[in-house]
Design a protein around this motif. Structure first.
Motif, mmCIF file in Angstrom:
data_model
loop_
_atom_site.group_PDB
_atom_site.id
_atom_site.type_symbol
_atom_site.label_atom_id
_atom_site.label_comp_id
_atom_site.label_asym_id
_atom_site.label_seq_id
_atom_site.Cartn_x
_atom_site.Cartn_y
_atom_site.Cartn_z
ATOM 1 N N GLY A 166 44.007 -7.761 48.397
ATOM 2 C CA GLY A 166 44.940 -8.163 47.488
ATOM 3 C C GLY A 166 44.599 -7.215 46.207
ATOM 4 N N ASP A 167 44.848 -7.801 44.970
ATOM 5 C CA ASP A 167 45.050 -6.933 43.731
ATOM 6 C C ASP A 167 44.109 -7.458 42.726
ATOM 7 O OD1 ASP A 167 46.068 -9.484 42.981
ATOM 8 O OD2 ASP A 167 48.358 -8.680 42.481
ATOM 9 N N CYS A 168 42.854 -8.188 43.032
ATOM 10 C CA CYS A 168 41.881 -7.953 42.193
ATOM 11 C C CYS A 168 41.220 -6.713 42.250
ATOM 12 C CB CYS A 168 40.741 -9.103 42.746
ATOM 13 S SG CYS A 168 41.224 -10.718 42.637
ATOM 14 N N ARG A 169 40.246 -6.532 41.490
ATOM 15 C CA ARG A 169 39.813 -5.204 41.388
ATOM 16 C C ARG A 169 38.228 -4.997 40.845
ATOM 17 N NH1 ARG A 169 43.194 -0.624 37.989
ATOM 18 N NH2 ARG A 169 44.901 -1.740 38.681
ATOM 19 N N SER A 170 37.756 -3.837 41.279
ATOM 20 C CA SER A 170 36.191 -3.653 40.799
ATOM 21 C C SER A 170 36.010 -2.377 40.520
ATOM 22 C CB SER A 170 35.279 -4.073 42.154
ATOM 23 O OG SER A 170 35.188 -5.402 42.057
ATOM 24 N N CYS A 171 35.141 -1.889 39.560
ATOM 25 C CA CYS A 171 34.697 -0.536 39.110
ATOM 26 C C CYS A 171 33.432 -0.514 38.704
ATOM 27 C CB CYS A 171 35.778 -0.143 37.966
ATOM 28 S SG CYS A 171 35.487 -0.940 36.552
ATOM 29 N N PHE A 172 32.781 0.804 38.788
ATOM 30 C CA PHE A 172 31.445 0.741 38.293
ATOM 31 C C PHE A 172 31.415 1.863 37.225
ATOM 32 C CE2 PHE A 172 27.514 3.553 38.424
ATOM 33 C CZ PHE A 172 26.695 2.457 37.981
ATOM 34 N N VAL A 173 30.750 1.299 36.111
ATOM 35 C CA VAL A 173 30.689 2.675 34.909
ATOM 36 C C VAL A 173 29.259 2.827 34.782
ATOM 37 C CG1 VAL A 173 31.025 2.945 32.407
ATOM 38 C CG2 VAL A 173 32.652 1.564 33.841
ATOM 39 N N ASP A 174 28.877 4.083 34.750
ATOM 40 C CA ASP A 174 27.506 4.777 34.582
ATOM 41 C C ASP A 174 27.288 4.680 33.022
ATOM 42 O OD1 ASP A 174 25.305 6.349 34.056
ATOM 43 O OD2 ASP A 174 25.613 7.690 35.724
ATOM 44 N N ILE A 175 26.223 3.900 32.771
ATOM 45 C CA ILE A 175 26.128 3.713 31.101
ATOM 46 C C ILE A 175 25.596 5.022 30.261
ATOM 47 C CG2 ILE A 175 23.703 3.232 31.273
ATOM 48 C CD1 ILE A 175 26.472 1.164 29.631
ATOM 49 N N GLU A 176 25.106 6.030 31.094
ATOM 50 C CA GLU A 176 24.713 7.233 30.715
ATOM 51 C C GLU A 176 25.913 8.024 30.096
ATOM 52 O OE1 GLU A 176 21.943 8.199 29.234
ATOM 53 O OE2 GLU A 176 21.128 6.212 29.543
ATOM 54 N N ASP A 177 26.742 8.317 31.304
ATOM 55 C CA ASP A 177 27.845 9.402 30.963
ATOM 56 C C ASP A 177 29.187 8.654 30.949
ATOM 57 O OD1 ASP A 177 28.197 8.894 33.460
ATOM 58 O OD2 ASP A 177 27.665 10.775 34.377
ATOM 59 N N MET A 178 29.188 7.325 31.161
ATOM 60 C CA MET A 178 30.653 6.795 30.815
ATOM 61 C C MET A 178 31.582 7.099 32.005
ATOM 62 S SD MET A 178 29.623 4.471 28.662
ATOM 63 C CE MET A 178 31.326 3.579 28.455
ATOM 64 N N THR A 179 30.897 7.496 33.002
ATOM 65 C CA THR A 179 32.035 8.006 34.146
ATOM 66 C C THR A 179 32.449 6.670 34.868
ATOM 67 O OG1 THR A 179 30.277 8.425 35.881
ATOM 68 C CG2 THR A 179 31.130 10.358 34.627
ATOM 69 N N LEU A 180 33.442 6.381 35.300
ATOM 70 C CA LEU A 180 34.019 5.189 35.925
ATOM 71 C C LEU A 180 34.649 5.415 37.440
ATOM 72 C CD1 LEU A 180 36.470 2.471 34.412
ATOM 73 C CD2 LEU A 180 36.996 3.583 36.813
ATOM 74 N N THR A 181 34.087 4.669 38.162
ATOM 75 C CA THR A 181 34.500 4.792 39.657
ATOM 76 C C THR A 181 34.968 3.633 39.890
ATOM 77 O OG1 THR A 181 32.591 6.429 40.221
ATOM 78 C CG2 THR A 181 33.600 5.424 41.916
ATOM 79 N N LEU A 293 36.636 1.479 28.558
ATOM 80 C CA LEU A 293 35.267 2.085 28.259
ATOM 81 C C LEU A 293 34.862 2.070 26.763
ATOM 82 C CD1 LEU A 293 35.994 5.223 30.184
ATOM 83 C CD2 LEU A 293 34.655 3.781 30.681
ATOM 84 N N GLU A 294 35.725 1.563 25.883
ATOM 85 C CA GLU A 294 35.172 1.376 24.538
ATOM 86 C C GLU A 294 34.400 0.031 24.603
ATOM 87 O OE1 GLU A 294 35.172 2.802 21.411
ATOM 88 O OE2 GLU A 294 35.850 4.550 22.691
ATOM 89 N N CYS A 295 34.740 -0.926 25.063
ATOM 90 C CA CYS A 295 33.909 -2.408 25.455
ATOM 91 C C CYS A 295 32.732 -1.916 25.912
ATOM 92 C CB CYS A 295 34.754 -3.138 26.238
ATOM 93 S SG CYS A 295 36.303 -3.955 25.367
ATOM 94 N N VAL A 296 32.566 -1.058 26.962
ATOM 95 C CA VAL A 296 31.366 -0.836 27.723
ATOM 96 C C VAL A 296 30.379 -0.063 26.792
ATOM 97 C CG1 VAL A 296 30.520 0.303 29.634
ATOM 98 C CG2 VAL A 296 32.703 -0.768 30.021
ATOM 99 N N LYS A 297 30.944 0.799 26.000
ATOM 100 C CA LYS A 297 30.047 1.541 25.079
ATOM 101 C C LYS A 297 28.960 0.805 24.360
ATOM 102 C CE LYS A 297 32.665 5.838 24.757
ATOM 103 N NZ LYS A 297 33.450 6.637 23.828
ATOM 104 N N ALA A 298 29.722 -0.456 23.893
ATOM 105 C CA ALA A 298 28.641 -1.270 23.228
ATOM 106 C C ALA A 298 27.364 -1.711 23.784
ATOM 107 C CB ALA A 298 29.598 -2.776 22.626
ATOM 108 N N ALA A 299 27.373 -1.605 25.264
ATOM 109 C CA ALA A 299 26.310 -1.888 26.033
ATOM 110 C C ALA A 299 25.157 -0.694 26.083
ATOM 111 C CB ALA A 299 26.632 -2.142 27.533
#
Length: 358
Positions: A166-181, A293-299
């Protein structure tokens, strides 16, 4: 094992087009999960620590909300006789009622564990569990009249294995370089791959929905919905899951000074219903992950400090996960229910560990 509980868009300005192209190149989609990848072989690749927190908002109308979350810990005895832990983080997006989502959230963990304990690989266990549940709903159509989308990720060693229907979704963000997969892709009737699949089976798509007696269904893969499925050719609305996997060793960002576990990565796993993801798109339907990503940067800062306090600081990881889940929820509006799961994770592995656990 033990359970611990596009439609076409107007022509855009050149500058905007360049940014969208850059985003598409930067944010990749994880590969299909390799066959033969078992929970034991994934766990052998390294050790993962994680902390999960959630944020939810039910609908503000009479409906109490149809989205659900669950997470659990899988425990097994490793080859060296030590206990090994893996995690599972899941979100369900129900529609037409919550009975199917509630049932899946209750039964899927036990069913999946039984299949994994029998020695099946992750692909086989996830597929069989999902299809068995949908067959059950087919047999009990009078009792279960609703449907649900499902997305969950298994965290095992250095591997993230995502299962999507379906249309739920997941992603992973590397906290060091902020790349998203992206760990999954949407199964919606408007998506080209799904539309072709639907039409090749004899289904009809109109305005981004599968048409059934004048009723439109946007997600093209669901559990349940047998009041609609029985009126269509087989598998037009499919329950077949799509599995994608990411080996975090591809994202090495923190090298230690040596030892048996001398390499690690820290990052954020975000799993959510479409109530979050639709807010990444502008009025032309073009997505940008900038706000996310702006939200994730706070982490970044508190998680980077873990290297000075020792890995696996559960308290800090939990606090960061809770704060980020609430920030992501604040990005959404109040017109639909939404469920968000945030897992802060750290995976560590030996420099001489095999690059594939298969």
């Amino acid at each position: 094992f033990a359970l611990c509980f596009q439609a076409s868009t107007p022509k855009m300005p050149k500058k905007a087009a360049k940014k969208v192209a850059a985003d598409l190149l930067a944010n990749r989609l994880a590969s299909a999960a390799p066959s033969g990848l078992t929970l034991a072989s994934a766990e052998a690749s390294g050790i993962v620590h994680w902390a999960v927190r959630r944020a939810e908002r039910p609908k503000t109308c009479d409906n109490l909300g149809e989205d659900r979350c669950f997470d659990m810990t899988l425990r097994a005895v490793g080859e060296d006789g030590e206990d090994v832990e893996s995690g599972l983080v899941a979100v369900l997006d129900g529609h037409g009622g919550s009975d199917v989502a509630d049932f899946v959230a209750s039964i899927l963990p036990r069913l999946l564990l039984a299949l994994l304990a029998s020695g099946q690989d992750l692909h086989g266990a996830a597929s069989e569990a999902t299809l068995k549940l949908d067959a059950f709903f087919e047999q009990r159509q009078e009792e279960f009249k609703a449907g649900t989308c499902l997305n969950y990720t298994i965290l095992a060693g250095t591997w993230l294995c995502c299962v999507n229907v379906g249309d739920c979704r997941s992603c992973f963000v590397d906290i060091e370089d902020m790349t998203l997969t992206w760990l999954s892709r949407d199964h919606q009737a408007k998506e080209l791959t799904e539309r072709r699949r639907i039409e090749s089976l004899g289904g009809q798509v109109s305005e981004g929905c599968i048409l059934v007696d004048g009723i439109g269904l946007e997600p093209s893969r669901t559990l349940g919905d047998w009041d609609l499925k029985k009126k269509l050719p087989p598998d037009v609305i499919s329950a077949k899951p799509e599995l994608r996997a990411l080996d975090l060793r591809e994202h090495v960002s923190d090298k230690g000074a040596g030892g048996s576990l001398d390499t690690s990565i820290r990052g954020v796993l975000i799993t959510a219903s479409d109530g979050l993801w639709r807010h990444l798109a502008d009025d032309r339907g073009v997505e940008s992950v900038d706000a996310l990503l702006e939200c994730v940067k706070a982490a970044q800062r508190p998680l980077r400090q873990l290297s000075h306090k020792g890995s696996g600081d559960a308290k800090v990881m939990s606090e960061v996960a809770d704060s980020l889940a609430k920030e992501l929820l604040a990005m959404t509006d109040c017109t639909d229910d939404v469920a968000i799961q945030v897992a802060i994770l750290e995976a560590t592995w030996s420099a001489d560990a095999p690059q594939t656990p298969i």
